[in-house]
Each structure stands twice: as C-alpha cells, then as structure tokens.
Scaffold this motif. Structure first.
Motif, PDB file in Angstrom:
ATOM      1  N   SER B  47       1.020  -1.448   0.087  1.00 43.73           N
ATOM      2  CA  SER B  47      -0.211  -0.368   0.252  1.00 43.73           C
ATOM      3  C   SER B  47       1.060   1.547   0.092  1.00 43.73           C
ATOM      4  N   GLN B  93      -7.335   0.996   0.047  1.00 40.14           N
ATOM      5  CA  GLN B  93      -8.123  -1.473   1.228  1.00 40.14           C
ATOM      6  C   GLN B  93      -8.217  -0.416   1.702  1.00 40.14           C
ATOM      7  N   ASP B 170      -6.460  -1.283  -4.628  1.00 39.84           N
ATOM      8  CA  ASP B 170      -5.352  -1.981  -3.311  1.00 39.84           C
ATOM      9  C   ASP B 170      -6.369  -2.840  -2.464  1.00 39.84           C
TER      10      ASP B 170
HETATM   11 MG   LIG Z   1      -2.196  -2.430   2.010  1.00 41.62          MG
END
Ligand SMILES: [Mg+2]
Ligand SMILES: Nc1ncnc2c1ncn2[C@@H]1O[C@H](COP(=O)(O)OP(=O)(O)OP(=O)(O)O)[C@@H](O)[C@H]1O
Ligand SMILES: Nc1ncnc2c1ncn2[C@@H]1O[C@H](COP(=O)(O)OP(=O)(O)OP(=O)(O)O)[C@@H](O)[C@H]1O
Ligand SMILES: [Mg+2]
Lengths: 276, 569, 184
Positions: B47, B93, B170
């Motif tokens: 990330s 995410q 993500d």
């Molecule tokens: Mg991540």
C-alpha cells in the motif's frame, strides 16, 4: 430498536414532497424569520393554521412526530412558567397598559401578560410544523445542493451534506462500538454510580471520537483523490431544476415577508397592541 | 520505444514515526498499458508503494524520501495531489471509509461533480457504470445499508467513471464473493483493453488475479522488490511461498503429485498446461494414495437456531429469514454465500447486537434472556470491519482489554496476550500504537483480542480477508488446534479453499435464506448451489478436469486430506 | 494545490465533526443525579475539535452542530444559543495556536491556560451573547435568561474542565514520536 428518535427524511408522494428542496428551504427561512420578528397575533395565528394544514397535506402521521411534539409541549410550558415567574409585569411593560385579572402581589396576573404569553406560544406553533415538514419531506442530499443554490459556498454546503451523510453512520458506529464493548465484558448499565457511568460512557465515546478523527483523515484524502475543492464551483448529481410550482411557492414566501413589513408600519413596531 | 509511465529510481521511504524505512531502494519501471500484480506479505509495503503513485506520499503521509519516483513524467515530490489525480485513479484498501456520497448514485458521481460536468452527462455516466457493475437497484441506497462487498463494488464504480491512464486497485477482491471476484477481474481486464490504461493490482489472492492475463508480478518482501517477472517465470521459481504468499493451488497440487514443473513450458494458467498422459497418471496415482483422516463422531448440540431472522427496514428486498440449524459442540463450520446474503447479519443476531425474529438457544439457555455481555462470555465475535472493534491506542492494551475486564491477574494477562500475538504474527509489534499498522495487521489485532479469551464458540467474520498466506495458515492452524480442544468455530468466508481445507460443514446463504447445510465438498459439487450462492470451484477441480481424472471431486478431497495429514505430522 | 478558502480537511472536519456532535448530543448526556443537570460530552468534544482543527472549524461545528441537533431532536432551535456555542468553539479554536497537540505535547501549564481560556469563552458565550440574543430576538425577560446563562456556564465549564482535559490529553497521547517505532 435503539430508540433512535431522530427526525429524518421519509420518502413520500405529496405535493410538498415534490417541491424543490431549494424552494422549501427559502420558504422555511423567510417565514421563520418573519415569525421570529413579528409579534402580530393575527399574522401568527394565520401562519399557525397554514402550517398545520401543510402537515396534513404532506400526510405526516402523528406517531412520526409525537415524541418531538410532546417534548416541545413540556418545554413550552416550562418556558412560559419561567417567563411568568421571573417577570410577571413583562406584559404591561411591553404594552404600556395594565388590566389586572387576579391580584396577587408579585404574581399579579394581567391581561397584558397573558396576551404576551399567548404570542410566545403561537410563535412555537408557527415555526415548528414548518421545520418538521421540511425535515420529514426533504431528501438530505438535495438539501445540500439547495444550500449551494441559495448562495452558501459549496464547501460549506458539502460540509452540511457530509454531516447528514454521517449522522446515521456515526449512530450505527455508536451502537456497534457499544455492542463490541459489551461483548468484551464492559458493563454499561444505568444503575452504576456516577464515576462508573462517566467511565462507561467514555469507553464508547473515546473510540467513537478517535476513530472518527482517523476517518476525517481518510475521507479527506479520498475526496482529494477525487478532486474535491479543485474548482470554484461544482455541479450536483441530485440537483432538480425549478418548476412553476416552485416559483409560486417562493413568491408566496416573499409576500409573507412583505406582509410583516407592512404590519410593522401599521403597528409601529413588533407588537400588535389590542389594549390601546 | 515506450517511455515508462511509472519510474522508481533507488527510491526509499520512511514514515515519520518509524525508525526504519518502509520502502528500501525500490527500482521499478512500468510502461503504459501494462498490467502489474503487486504481491507480498501483509505489512511488506504494498500500500505504501500505491500511496506514492497517487501522491498521498509525500502530500498527506509525511516522511523521509530518498531517490526519485516519476509518475507520468511528474516527480511526486513536486506534484500536488490534484495534479496526480488526473493520472492515477485509486481504490484505497479500506473501501469502507472511502465511501463519500450520501447514496450510491452520488458516490459514483462524486468526481464528475467536482469536474463540473453537466447534470445530464453525470447521470448518463453513472447509469452506464451502474448497469455494468449491476448496481442499478442500489442507486438510492445509503452506504450504511450495504454489505461489505456491495460497498466495494460501489467504490469501484466511483473510480472507473474517471477513466484515468493509471488505475490502482488496492485489494479490490478482499470482500467480494468468489463469483463476483472473478467478474471483477474480468471487468478490470475489459476496461483496461477499452481505455488502454496502465493497471496495478495489489492483491493477496494471486490465483484469482491470474485468472486473466497479467504482464508482470512484482513481489515485495519487507520493503524490497525481490522479484519482477512475468507470471510464468515467477511461478517456476519457488519464491511466492518462501515469502509467505500463497501460490496457485493447482501448482501446489502438481508439485505434490511429483510433476516436474521445469518440464512444463507455461504454468501461468490451467488452460496453458500441456495435456500429457503421464501428468494425468501421476495426479491419479497420487490421488489414490491419500487416506482420509478419522472423523470425530458423537456430538452435543451447542447452538440451536429456530426461525432466526432480522429485517433492517421495510424497504429491504431480501431480509434474513427463517434460519433453522443446529451447531454442535466441536463443529468447525464455514458460512459462505453471495455479498449481501445476510451472513454478517446472522452473526450479529447470534451475538445479540440486533433483534432476532426467531429463537436461539445456547445449550439449553435461551439467548434472548442474556445481555450482550453475558452472551460474550460464551461466544466471541470478530467483526468484519476492524475499525468498529478497536477501542484502545496500543496493541497490547487492545488485546488485553477483555482479560482485564474479566479481572484476570496482570501477570497471566501478559503471558496470554504475548502467546496470542505470536500466533497472529504481531509479537514484533507488541509495543506499537494501532495507528501505525497496515490494514491486514489491524484486522489481526481484532482476531487476537477475541482468540485470547478462548470462548466456547468463536465466530469470525472474514478473518482472512487481506491476510497473506503465512499469517493465514498460522491463524487457521491455531483455530484448528482450538477446535481439537473442543472449541466450536464458525467462520464467514469467501475463500473456497479455506472452506474446503479447514471446515467440516458449510452453511450457504443466498438472498437472506439458508440454502444449504452440508459438507463443503458436496456444496461445491452441486452446480445449482454454486451458482445461487455465488461460489466458485477451486482450481484443483479445474485441474482434475483438465487432465480428465475419473472423479474431480475425489481429487479435491484427496488434496485436502493430504494437507490435513501434513499439518498433523 | 492552490487551495482557496476552506481546505478539504476543514470541510470534512466540519461535516463529520457535526455528525458526531449531533450523536453525542442525542445519546450521551450523563445525568448527575441533580434534576435537569446533565454532564454533556458535546462541549468537551467541541473543545477537542476546535483545538485540533482551529477556529473556523470550531465555529462551524458549534453553529451547525447545535442548530442541527436541536432541529433533529426538538424541531426548532434558539439561534442566540446556537451563536453562543459557535463563539465558544471559535475562541477555543483561536487559542489552539498556543498548543502543540500534534506532537504529543500537553503540559500542566498548557492545561491550566486551556481551562482558563475555556472559562472566559464560556462566560462570553453564555453570560453575554446568549442572554442578550434572547432579549433582542425573542423578547424574553432579562433575569430569566441571565440565570439560564450562568447555569449553562457552570455546567459546561465543569464538563470541559474534566472531560475536555481528559480528551485533549488522550489525543496528545495518540501522537507517536518521530522515529520511535521499530520491530523487536
Ligand atoms: Mg495494504
Ligand atoms: N501511516 C503510517 N505511519 C507509520 N507506519 C506506517 C503507516 N502506514 C503503514 N506503516 C507501516 O509500514 C509498513 C507497510 O505498510 P503497508 O500498509 O504498505 O503494508 P501492506 O503491504 O499494504 O500490508 P497489507 O497487506 O496488510 O495491507 C507496515 O509495517 C506499517 O506498520
Ligand atoms: N444497517 C443496515 N440497515 C439496512 N440494511 C442493511 C444494514 N446492514 C446490512 N443491510 C442489508 O442487509 C443485507 C445483508 O447484509 P450483510 O451485511 O449481512 O451481508 P453479508 O452476507 O455479510 O455480505 P458481505 O459478504 O458482502 O459482507 C444486505 O443486502 C445489506 O444491504
Ligand atoms: Mg458481511
């Protein structure tokens, strides 16, 4: 289930539901200001009747608003008693005459005082149905776009929209956190003593606040990634164009304001005085 | 001839609060139109790389930055978030907190509104993507009324309307049911072809992403790139599992059966495998060698549900209703089914978070008589969204909270917490604040905080979403161990292999109904159920079919048996 | 980005801050046992928010939050009190420049001055602005509204003194020192 008694939008199909949010907002603002300013009993009485009729038209059921109305009645009574206790002579000061009904020393009741209190009550009854009407029939996202429409900067309008968007979410979070806390063994019963109660509340409120602060960071990045605030304007997905009925209702609001201005001149002031 | 659209040159990054850099000497070039899979264990810095591409680093996350990173020719240290937002569209995410609009429609429209498109254009675009992603029925719904997977689809639509040259996902699959996951991967592929975008996917579910062509896999471990290869080349090496990322199941099966992968030219998909007789024979003979482990019998009922259901509001189309089942002491149950079917709702009912239309009994106790707290002494629940569970600042305190509230002595707390943190791969972080953790790590904290209490019945809502293979295996093995000590376990999951390998019994939900209560393998053999509950066969099954083995299901079963046997050994 | 006017973060802080304000106002009064006197968590929360995000956010959350929570719960509001709450947020927000919570600092001396400022802010808001507004807008008797103002000042001051200080301290404690994290 969680006695979540908060007023909110209830979709419906009445004339009032179909009015543009901007129209309703303008009407609400203008008429409440008019009612706030004037103490002309005749005007207040007419608006009272009018707003009660509107409630009927919008098909709002008593049980949707009963908790609010009950509260307001209690509050209004307390307030009126307080006003009377603190200054029973207030009415005669305002209207410059004195017609005694019950003579009781400090607590002497005059016609003027009762008339003043009647006006205070009327003022409550005027604006509350209008606000209820607005809250129950206006789609919150359209509310934000209508704020922008009447000249509030789109950033503030969006902030209000975010607030309305997050009230249910924060509410869900509140119960989830509270449930999660209880599931971990935290007793949140009402019977505990004060310090314990404060602690118990803090145990929910702290995570709620701190997770929301994190959320402010995440949402503002997500908004920046999608270019919020990059231009001087923005358009609105939910915006609805004005129709004839919207123009008419807006015009009505302005006329009512005009009436108040005229009444001010006629009464030479805020107060309609039947005693002179 | 192609100038790279993304260029990392000896790039390092250290978050302000960290003592050591999170990214170390990254060198990476990505060309326009490429499709890249970024894989690596949880907390390895995936990330973080993504956050460089959209400018969140250094504009929002501050830290020390060395080397250069150019995105579409712009140096990220000089470009603003706004500049980069035209180049890179991101799905963060944590899709839950990324949902901005008041309704689904508004959320999809958000970036178009900010670009001042006219109302008509916005409506057209929103309609188009909503139709494409099957969100039309939800357009007027508010975010808090959507299930985890539904939210993820909306966020996806909100990004796709943008049509930027770089699309960054993500973990787009983390909360999606298997069938929807597959569709999403196909959709990403299709969109890439349409707009010729550069696509970067960060995912733990490598096998799912490989269902469509991927140009390269970039493998990250501990902040460094340790491989940057075409899928086929990478799969031929034994790298994935050595860093804790799960390699595709069919490849593991081939290895187990003793097939020499080096002899096979292309192993990046099952269809590409050569249809040789001797491979088929090897697989068949390996299958025949496996012996099923003994099953425990004689079970006492633990949790009995009678006509259980819950309706959130009058408008809800398919509320959860009429669930009747009995969970026995020592069961290891998986709960599967399409997004929005009502799995999380069922968990909430059992724990007393929301009202129950029917009746629920724990042993002989009517659960309606117990408060949430009293239920929690018997039933532990790990929620789907970790943010709703975390209340403490430090990891240790969060995990210790339940024990402290139960007045366990501090010495014992320390032992038990450390023990659990080790199981969940968090021991190295025990002194950290939760705010400095990656998403997967946060989720593990919440798992640890329930496991440490060792309740009789443990319910986990998608515990393995966003976890890498190593932590996943550690956690699942620990659960299995608890299960062998007669604890009862219920797992909500979208991972078909997890269901097959670990659970002994499956409950499948669709549209608010319990549609099956059977053995996992039988669930997947029934094509109707698979379709209805939005499930998917594992690649083991496909492999067996590819080589015309006599009974593909038996092959899948054999594989599971062999895994279980090797765990016991 | 050339940010004219409010930053995006302030917009979000106002929006979500207001949402929390409304929920706290609705659900978290702690009854003290004395009739009609509750410990309100909203005011300490407003103090925290104003301290973190500054005077504009403090003012706006106070204003919108108070008005909205009144409307949603009672169907009406008292504008003079709305303005008073907004000014409370504004003044505490102005003082935030002297604090450095972002780096985890909140010393005893800062605690003292924070509470002094919040006392002054409470006095200005509820003993000056709210009553005068009530007299001008609603034409209510003076001694009634001043007594209400004094009561509000006292309860809010105590709420912020105790809960506000706890919140600020806890917030400062969540901030991690630079370069302090490593795996072991
Ligand atoms: Mg991540
Ligand atoms: N805001 C932050 N401040 C300090 N450290 C951070 C921050 N965000 C992430 N880290 C640290 O950087 C490391 C990498 O985090 P990152 O989020 O990039 O991991 P990831 O590979 O995406 O993991 P996951 O698969 O769990 O999402 C983690 O060890 C984490 O502790
Ligand atoms: N608070 C709520 N208010 C109204 N409707 C809700 C609420 N929470 C969930 N729903 C609806 O109830 C249904 C079931 O939701 P639930 O969260 O149980 O799904 P799920 O099976 O867990 O899905 P997923 O796999 O995506 O997490 C969904 O259609 C969802 O839209
Ligand atoms: Mg769910």
């Amino acid at each position: 289930m969680h006695d979540d008694k908060i007023l909110g939008y209830q979709p419906g199909n009445s004339f009032i539901h179909h009015l543009n949010a901007t129209t309703k907002l303008i009407f609400l603002i203008l008429v409440s200001i008019a009612c706030m300013v004037t103490y002309d009993t005749r005007f207040l009485a007419v608006i009272c009747l009018f707003s009660l009729i509107c409630l009927k038209i919008a098909g709002i059921k008593w049980k949707q608003v009963s908790f609010v109305v009950n509260f307001i009645i209690v509050f209004a009574i307390i307030n009126i008693i307080a006003v009377f206790i603190f200054q029973p002579t207030y009415g005669q000061d305002l209207y410059q005459t004195k017609h005694v009904l019950i003579s009781a020393g400090y607590f002497t009741v005059t016609q003027e005082e009762l008339f003043y209190l009647l006006n205070v009550i009327l003022k409550y009854i005027c604006s509350i149905p209008l606000v209820l009407l607005f809250l129950l029939t206006t789609n919150p996202s359209q509310f934000a776009s209508s704020l922008n429409k009447i000249g509030v900067s789109y950033k503030i309008a969006y902030a209000v929209s975010l607030a309305l968007r997050y009230i249910p979410t924060v509410q869900t979070d509140y119960w989830e956190i509270s449930a999660a806390q209880q599931a971990r063994g935290n007793e949140l019963s009402k019977k505990a003593h004060l310090v314990k109660r404060i602690k118990g509340t803090l145990n929910i409120v702290m995570p709620l606040i701190f997770s929301s602060l994190d959320r402010i960071d995440i949402i503002s990045t997500a908004m920046q990634l999608r270019r919020f605030g990059s231009k001087k304007k923005r358009t609105w997905y939910v915006y609805e164009p004005f129709q004839l009925k919207d123009y008419l209702v807006t015009a009505l609001a302005f006329i009512l304001v005009l009436v108040v201005v005229v009444l001010w001149h006629v009464n030479s002031g805020r107060f309609f005085n039947p005693f002179r | 001839m192609n100038k790279p659209i993304i260029q990392f040159k000896d790039f390092s990054f250290k978050y302000d609060s960290q003592a050591d850099p999170t990214l170390k000497h990254i060198n990476l070039e990505i060309n326009p139109g490429e499709k890249i899979l970024l894989a690596g264990p949880s907390g390895s810095g995936k990330s973080t790389i993504g956050r460089c591409l959209n400018g969140l680093i250094p504009n929002v996350d501050h830290g020390e930055l060395k080397g250069t990173c150019l995105v579409n020719g712009k140096d990220i240290t000089k470009a603003s978030l706004f500049d980069l937002s035209f180049t890179t569209s991101t799905i963060l995410q944590d899709s839950d907190s990324q949902f901005i609009g008041m309704t689904v429609g508004e959320d999809i429209a958000f970036s178009l509104e900010n670009d001042c498109f006219t109302r008509e254009t916005i409506h057209q675009n929103v309609d188009r993507w909503a139709t494409e992603l099957k969100l039309k029925d939800l357009l007027k719904q508010a975010p808090q009324t959507l299930s985890g997977g539904q939210k993820q689809m909306v966020v996806l639509a909100g990004v796709l309307v943008d049509e930027s040259p770089i699309l960054l996902f993500d973990e787009p699959l983390a909360n999606l049911d298997p069938a929807t996951g597959l569709k999403t991967i196909q959709l990403i592929d299709q969109i890439q072809k349409e707009v010729n975008a550069t696509v970067i996917i960060i995912e733990h579910r490598v096998e799912e992403v490989l269902a469509r062509h991927v140009d390269r896999i970039v493998l990250i471990s501990d902040g460094e790139i340790i491989a940057d290869k075409a899928p086929n080349a990478l799969l031929h090496q034994d790298l994935l599992e050595s860093v804790g990322v799960r390699s595709p199941l069919y490849i593991k099966a081939l290895e187990k059966a003793g097939v020499d992968l080096k002899q096979l030219p292309d192993i990046s998909s099952i269809d590409a495998l050569p249809e040789e007789k001797n491979i088929a024979e090897k697989l068949q003979s390996w299958e025949n060698k496996q012996v099923p482990p003994k099953q425990k019998t004689e079970k006492q009922p633990l949790l009995t549900l009678k006509n259980v259901g819950h309706r959130y509001n009058k408008l809800q189309k398919h509320p959860l209703h009429d669930v009747n089942l009995t969970i026995n002491q020592g069961d290891f149950v998986s709960i599967v089914g399409q997004n929005g079917a009502g799995k999380t709702t069922l968990c909430r009912i059992i724990c007393g978070f929301i009202e129950n239309e029917g009746q629920a009994f724990f042993k002989d106790q009517n659960l309606a008589d117990l408060s949430i707290k009293e239920r929690a002494e018997k039933i532990g629940y790990v929620m789907q969204d970790p943010n709703q569970m975390i209340s403490q600042k430090m990891i240790f305190d969060e995990v210790a909270l339940g024990l402290r509230l139960r007045n366990v002595p501090e010495e014992e707390i320390k032992d038990r917490v450390y023990q659990t943190l080790k199981v969940c791969g968090l021991y190295a972080f025990r002194k950290w604040p939760i705010s400095a953790l990656s998403f997967g790590q946060k989720k593990r904290v919440t798992i640890a905080s329930i496991l440490v209490l060792e309740p009789e019945l443990i319910i986990l809502d998608e515990p393995t979403a966003g976890q890498d293979w190593k932590t996943y295996t550690d956690i699942m093995n620990f659960l299995r161990e608890l299960n062998q000590r007669d604890k009862t376990i219920m797992i909500v999951t979208h991972d078909m292999h997890l269901m097959l390998e670990y659970s002994k019994r499956s409950l499948a939900f669709a549209n608010g109904q319990l549609i099956a209560d059977t053995k996992p393998i039988d669930l997947l053999t029934n094509a109707d159920l698979v379709k209805e509950a939005s499930l998917k066969q594992t690649s083991l099954f496909e492999l067996a079919k590819h080589y015309n083995l006599t009974d593909p299901n038996a092959f899948v079963q054999a594989y599971i048996d062999s895994e279980e046997a090797s765990q016991h050994a | 980005m050339n940010q004219k006017g409010l930053s995006v973060k302030s917009v979000v802080a106002i929006g979500i801050g207001t949402a929390i304000y409304v929920i706290l106002a609705r659900f978290t009064s702690i009854p003290t046992g004395i009739p009609n006197t509750n410990i309100e968590i909203v005011y300490p929360f407003l103090a925290l928010l104003a301290t973190i995000y500054g005077p504009i956010v403090g003012f706006s959350v106070g204003f919108i939050g108070h008005a909205l929570s009144d409307f949603l719960m009672y169907g009406q509001t008292w504008w003079s009190w709305v303005l008073a709450t907004a000014i409370l947020g504004l003044i505490i927000g102005l003082y935030s420049r002297k604090l450095d919570l972002e780096h985890g600092v909140f010393t005893g001396k800062q605690m003292f001055f924070f509470n002094l400022i919040q006392l002054i802010a409470n006095l200005i808001s509820y003993v000056v602005i709210a009553p005068i507004g009530d007299i001008l807008i609603y034409s209510e008797p003076a001694n009634k509204v001043f007594l209400q103002g004094v009561t509000a000042t006292a309860t809010d001051f105590i709420a912020i003194l105790i809960l506000g200080t706890i919140l600020l301290k806890a917030y400062a404690a969540t901030k991690v020192k630079k370069g302090s994290l490593h795996k072991d």
